[in-house]
Write an enzyme that holds these catalytic residues in place. Structure first.
Site, PDB file in Angstrom:
ATOM      1  N   HIS A  10       9.311  69.541  19.999  1.00 26.38           N
ATOM      2  CA  HIS A  10       9.741  68.598  18.894  1.00 26.38           C
ATOM      3  C   HIS A  10       8.947  69.074  17.733  1.00 26.38           C
ATOM      4  O   HIS A  10       9.443  68.269  16.621  1.00 26.38           O
ATOM      5  CB  HIS A  10       8.097  67.668  19.377  1.00 26.38           C
ATOM      6  CG  HIS A  10       9.055  66.908  20.213  1.00 26.38           C
ATOM      7  ND1 HIS A  10       8.480  65.617  21.277  1.00 26.38           N
ATOM      8  CD2 HIS A  10       9.506  67.160  21.874  1.00 26.38           C
ATOM      9  CE1 HIS A  10       8.574  64.686  21.979  1.00 26.38           C
ATOM     10  NE2 HIS A  10       9.632  66.284  22.673  1.00 26.38           N
ATOM     11  N   ASP A  11       7.894  69.360  17.556  1.00 27.12           N
ATOM     12  CA  ASP A  11       7.932  70.037  15.866  1.00 27.12           C
ATOM     13  C   ASP A  11       9.482  70.692  15.135  1.00 27.12           C
ATOM     14  O   ASP A  11       9.744  70.718  13.834  1.00 27.12           O
ATOM     15  CB  ASP A  11       6.763  71.220  15.932  1.00 27.12           C
ATOM     16  CG  ASP A  11       6.613  71.755  14.551  1.00 27.12           C
ATOM     17  OD1 ASP A  11       6.769  70.409  13.232  1.00 27.12           O
ATOM     18  OD2 ASP A  11       6.842  73.196  14.339  1.00 27.12           O
TER      19      ASP A  11
ATOM     20  N   GLY B 125      11.880  70.674  10.953  1.00 32.32           N
ATOM     21  CA  GLY B 125      12.067  72.153  10.903  1.00 32.32           C
ATOM     22  C   GLY B 125      11.171  72.496  11.459  1.00 32.32           C
ATOM     23  O   GLY B 125      10.286  72.370  12.201  1.00 32.32           O
TER      24      GLY B 125
ATOM     25  N   SER C  51       4.829  70.832  11.481  1.00 33.77           N
ATOM     26  CA  SER C  51       4.517  69.110  10.959  1.00 33.77           C
ATOM     27  C   SER C  51       3.881  68.187  11.959  1.00 33.77           C
ATOM     28  O   SER C  51       3.755  67.804  11.442  1.00 33.77           O
ATOM     29  CB  SER C  51       5.936  68.720  10.226  1.00 33.77           C
ATOM     30  OG  SER C  51       6.600  68.718  11.073  1.00 33.77           O
TER      31      SER C  51
ATOM     32  N   HIS D   7      12.826  71.710  31.906  1.00 33.98           N
ATOM     33  CA  HIS D   7      12.008  69.720  32.407  1.00 33.98           C
ATOM     34  C   HIS D   7      11.862  70.328  33.880  1.00 33.98           C
ATOM     35  O   HIS D   7      11.634  69.981  34.834  1.00 33.98           O
ATOM     36  CB  HIS D   7      13.293  68.963  32.440  1.00 33.98           C
ATOM     37  CG  HIS D   7      12.805  68.016  30.976  1.00 33.98           C
ATOM     38  ND1 HIS D   7      13.619  67.070  30.593  1.00 33.98           N
ATOM     39  CD2 HIS D   7      12.319  68.165  29.677  1.00 33.98           C
ATOM     40  CE1 HIS D   7      13.691  66.662  29.453  1.00 33.98           C
ATOM     41  NE2 HIS D   7      12.485  67.249  29.022  1.00 33.98           N
TER      42      HIS D   7
ATOM     43  N   ASP E  25      10.083  68.925  38.675  1.00 32.03           N
ATOM     44  CA  ASP E  25      10.948  69.394  39.581  1.00 32.03           C
ATOM     45  C   ASP E  25       9.091  69.954  40.864  1.00 32.03           C
ATOM     46  O   ASP E  25       8.797  70.749  40.718  1.00 32.03           O
ATOM     47  CB  ASP E  25      10.951  70.947  39.419  1.00 32.03           C
ATOM     48  CG  ASP E  25      11.454  71.633  40.763  1.00 32.03           C
ATOM     49  OD1 ASP E  25      11.184  71.818  41.560  1.00 32.03           O
ATOM     50  OD2 ASP E  25      12.135  73.157  40.386  1.00 32.03           O
TER      51      ASP E  25
HETATM   52  C1  HEM Z   1      17.317  65.862  24.786  1.00 29.95           C
HETATM   53  C2  HEM Z   1      16.757  65.586  25.190  1.00 29.95           C
HETATM   54  C3  HEM Z   1      15.099  65.259  25.787  1.00 29.95           C
HETATM   55  C4  HEM Z   1      14.130  63.884  26.437  1.00 29.95           C
HETATM   56  C5  HEM Z   1      14.757  62.641  26.306  1.00 29.95           C
HETATM   57  C6  HEM Z   1      12.831  64.672  26.476  1.00 29.95           C
HETATM   58  C7  HEM Z   1      12.345  63.452  27.118  1.00 29.95           C
HETATM   59  C8  HEM Z   1      10.764  63.930  28.104  1.00 29.95           C
HETATM   60  C9  HEM Z   1       9.864  63.659  28.132  1.00 29.95           C
HETATM   61  C10 HEM Z   1      10.203  61.593  28.041  1.00 29.95           C
HETATM   62  C11 HEM Z   1       9.016  64.451  28.801  1.00 29.95           C
HETATM   63  C12 HEM Z   1       7.599  63.371  30.244  1.00 29.95           C
HETATM   64  C13 HEM Z   1       6.736  63.583  28.551  1.00 29.95           C
HETATM   65  C14 HEM Z   1       5.745  62.978  29.180  1.00 29.95           C
HETATM   66  O1  HEM Z   1       5.405  61.517  30.305  1.00 29.95           O
HETATM   67  O2  HEM Z   1       4.580  63.544  28.630  1.00 29.95           O
HETATM   68  C15 HEM Z   1       9.101  65.022  28.555  1.00 29.95           C
HETATM   69  C16 HEM Z   1       8.484  66.031  28.640  1.00 29.95           C
HETATM   70  C17 HEM Z   1       9.106  67.965  28.356  1.00 29.95           C
HETATM   71  N1  HEM Z   1       9.401  68.297  27.991  1.00 29.95           N
HETATM   72 FE1  HEM Z   1      11.525  66.540  27.067  1.00 29.95          FE
HETATM   73  N2  HEM Z   1      12.883  66.092  26.868  1.00 29.95           N
HETATM   74  C18 HEM Z   1      14.031  66.071  26.097  1.00 29.95           C
HETATM   75  C19 HEM Z   1      14.103  67.900  25.553  1.00 29.95           C
HETATM   76  C20 HEM Z   1      14.046  68.518  26.143  1.00 29.95           C
HETATM   77  C21 HEM Z   1      13.725  70.047  25.649  1.00 29.95           C
HETATM   78  C22 HEM Z   1      15.390  70.412  24.562  1.00 29.95           C
HETATM   79  C23 HEM Z   1      12.679  71.010  26.218  1.00 29.95           C
HETATM   80  C24 HEM Z   1      12.345  72.403  25.479  1.00 29.95           C
HETATM   81  C25 HEM Z   1      12.806  73.329  24.879  1.00 29.95           C
HETATM   82  C26 HEM Z   1      12.377  69.863  26.387  1.00 29.95           C
HETATM   83  C27 HEM Z   1      10.844  70.111  27.305  1.00 29.95           C
HETATM   84  C28 HEM Z   1       9.918  69.358  28.155  1.00 29.95           C
HETATM   85  C29 HEM Z   1       9.012  69.623  28.496  1.00 29.95           C
HETATM   86  C30 HEM Z   1       8.263  71.449  28.659  1.00 29.95           C
HETATM   87  C31 HEM Z   1       7.996  69.117  29.071  1.00 29.95           C
HETATM   88  C32 HEM Z   1       6.556  68.430  29.849  1.00 29.95           C
HETATM   89  C33 HEM Z   1       5.866  68.753  28.868  1.00 29.95           C
HETATM   90  C34 HEM Z   1       4.517  68.793  29.714  1.00 29.95           C
HETATM   91  O3  HEM Z   1       4.501  68.966  31.447  1.00 29.95           O
HETATM   92  O4  HEM Z   1       3.327  67.951  28.841  1.00 29.95           O
HETATM   93  N3  HEM Z   1      12.054  68.860  26.720  1.00 29.95           N
HETATM   94  N4  HEM Z   1      10.709  65.542  27.883  1.00 29.95           N
END
Ligand code: HEM
Ligand SMILES: *[C@@H]1O[C@H](CO)[C@@H](O)[C@H](O)[C@H]1NC(C)=O
Ligand SMILES: *[C@@H]1O[C@H](CO)[C@@H](O)[C@H](O)[C@H]1NC(C)=O
Length: 447
Positions: free
Chosen positions: A192-193, A198, A202, A320, A367
């Site tokens: 997200h950062d 970039g 931030s 994810h 998972d």
């Molecule tokens: C592209 C579309 C993406 C969407 C819409 C998305 C959305 C989300 C959402 C809704 C969550 C759950 C957040 C929460 O409820 O606390 C999440 C968690 C997460 N996302 Fe994504 N994500 C995307 C891409 C990515 C990418 C590209 C990465 C890694 C490079 C990533 C890594 C993660 C990780 C590691 C978590 C788990 C966070 C935690 O356990 O605290 N995501 N994401």
């Protein structure tokens, strides 16, 4: 299961008993019903499946549920895929080739890690000029103009703070020992950062010079996100050893590597030399970071805008496979009859989402079986329509993405190797270097 769930369980047991019996007696039959012979389930697969509210709550399934699904999965035909991809990025490639000649020296320094094949070029710092995505995305206000690339290198702090990367490693070990869940949160913070102005830390700022809302207040970044305090904890240790030297943007990049390594990703070299941006605006977030219900084409464009192609997207979404989502981000999907049709009913059974998600602040693991481990089997769960996020599911329905998921779902090591390249690429997006920005003293406050 709470007391409320238990009461529900008893009440609904009689309704659940028939499908339960059926699934116990005819498990293969059910799997075939769900998936048909097509490993790429589409809506029609589920339209005729009666989803009975009662089934969803209390139908225990054998623990080898995922294993049995996985056995059903079919492998890939990736030759096709590569061709499509190359056609798509042909023009850009041409531009990049010119650029890469210039950058050749720089690139050699952090030539990663893996066997040299043509696609590695893709993993290099790439600037794609911001393409206006007119119909879908509002123009960005106040996004800093033309950020400078390059200047990053492996071992940037070798002279000024040789122990820097080691300090981050040890700090992360302590942090993850205390709370393993912080790891995935930090991986998400890094993504997200980097996607918003970039990799410049931030996202970590609590306020801007102008007092406008900061990135971390955007819904995309979520309530109860962990990781900010931990990044600061690492920064504090670095400041004690080498004050004013290591940027928060680099702390986040190093911490991201440690978090990933902890979930089974082999260590990789992290280039450094990023500088911190003293600006953070919430309004830059929604045009750059997708939400679970962002339309798929718009999500793909958000990646393209950052120089990331569809394969990077598929590779990275495998992250994810670790971590969890809050119920507030998934409950709507599970409660929406149209969207629900696309979810594998057996997964709904397993998830108990109606019991689990009474509180929007509760979390569910992405998972179910291995959420502390980066696991290519996550792609198989996606392919079987067993996933929390609508966005992941919609990506799976894209034919090119689907083929890649089949390929990587069966190739843990190949996936992690490519994943690492995409993470390196992510870490190069729109970085500030040289005398741009600043080296923050505190990660949550500009100097
Ligand atoms: C592209 C579309 C993406 C969407 C819409 C998305 C959305 C989300 C959402 C809704 C969550 C759950 C957040 C929460 O409820 O606390 C999440 C968690 C997460 N996302 Fe994504 N994500 C995307 C891409 C990515 C990418 C590209 C990465 C890694 C490079 C990533 C890594 C993660 C990780 C590691 C978590 C788990 C966070 C935690 O356990 O605290 N995501 N994401
Ligand atoms: C971290 O990376 C090292 C080096 O690649 C690797 O040997 C180790 O298994 C990784 N850690 C975990 C927990 O997988
Ligand atoms: C969920 O968490 C947020 C942030 O910690 C808090 O403000 C809110 O009251 C919580 N909601 C519920 C229903 O507990």
């Amino acid at each position: 299961m709470g007391p409320r769930g238990r009461i529900l369980a008893v009440t609904l047991l009689s309704c659940a008993i028939l499908p339960l019996l059926a699934s116990a007696l005819f498990p293969n039959q059910l799997i075939n019903d769900i998936h048909g012979s097509d490993p790429n389930p589409d809506e029609s697969n589920y339209v005729n499946t009666i989803i009975n509210e009662h089934d969803l709550v209390n139908t225990p399934q054998p623990d080898d549920f995922f294993t049995s699904i996985e056995k059903e999965q079919v492998t890939s035909k990736n030759g096709e895929l590569r061709n499509q991809k190359e056609t798509g990025s042909h023009k850009k490639k041409h531009k990049r080739e010119k650029k890469h000649k210039k950058e050749k020296k720089h690139i050699k320094e952090h030539e990663p890690i893996l066997e040299p094949e043509p696609e590695i070029v893709e993993a290099k710092p790439v600037i794609v000029p911001e393409e206006p995505v007119k119909e879908l995305v509002k123009p960005v206000v106040n996004e800093p103009a033309e950020p400078v690339q390059g200047g990053l290198r492996v071992g940037y702090y070798q002279k000024t703070c040789p122990q820097a990367e080691n300090i981050v490693k040890e700090a992360m070990e302590d942090i993850l020992h205390k709370n393993v869940k912080v790891g995935p949160s930090i991986v998400r913070l890094f993504f997200h950062d980097c996607f918003v102005t970039g990799c410049d830390a931030s996202l970590l700022l609590d306020k801007t010079p102008s007092g406008e809302p900061v990135e971390k207040t955007a819904v995309h970044n979520g309530l109860n996100v962990q990781g900010y305090a931990e990044i600061q904890e690492i920064k504090t240790r670095l400041e004690a050893a080498c004050p004013g030297i290591v940027s928060c943007a680099d702390v986040l990049a190093f911490a991201n590597r440690e978090a990933l390594n902890h979930t089974g990703v082999p260590r990789f070299d992290v280039v450094s030399g990023r500088r911190d941006r003293p600006v953070s605006l919430a309004k830059n977030v929604d045009v750059n970071v997708p939400l679970p219900d962002t339309p798929i084409q718009q999500m793909i464009q958000m990646f393209t805008k950052k120089g990331m192609n569809l394969e990077d997207f598929v590779l990275l979404i495998g992250a994810h496979s670790i971590g969890e989502a809050h119920c507030r981000n998934v409950a709507d999907r599970f409660g929406n009859p149209e969207k629900r049709k696309e979810i594998n009913p057996r997964y709904l059974d397993k998830l108990h989402v109606h019991i689990m998600c009474v509180d929007p602040n509760q979390t569910l693991p992405f998972d179910r079986l291995s959420h502390h481990h980066m696991d290519a089997a996550f792609y198989k769960q996606l392919l079987a329509s067993e996933t929390l996020l609508e966005s992941d599911h919609n990506l799976m329905k894209e034919p090119n993405a689907n083929a890649l998921m089949k390929k990587y779902g069966d190739d843990q090591d190949g996936w992690l190797a490519k994943f690492t390249q995409s993470i390196i690429k992510l870490g190069n997006i729109e970085v500030l270097t040289g005398d741009q920005g600043e080296i923050r003293k505190q990660c949550n406050a500009f100097n």
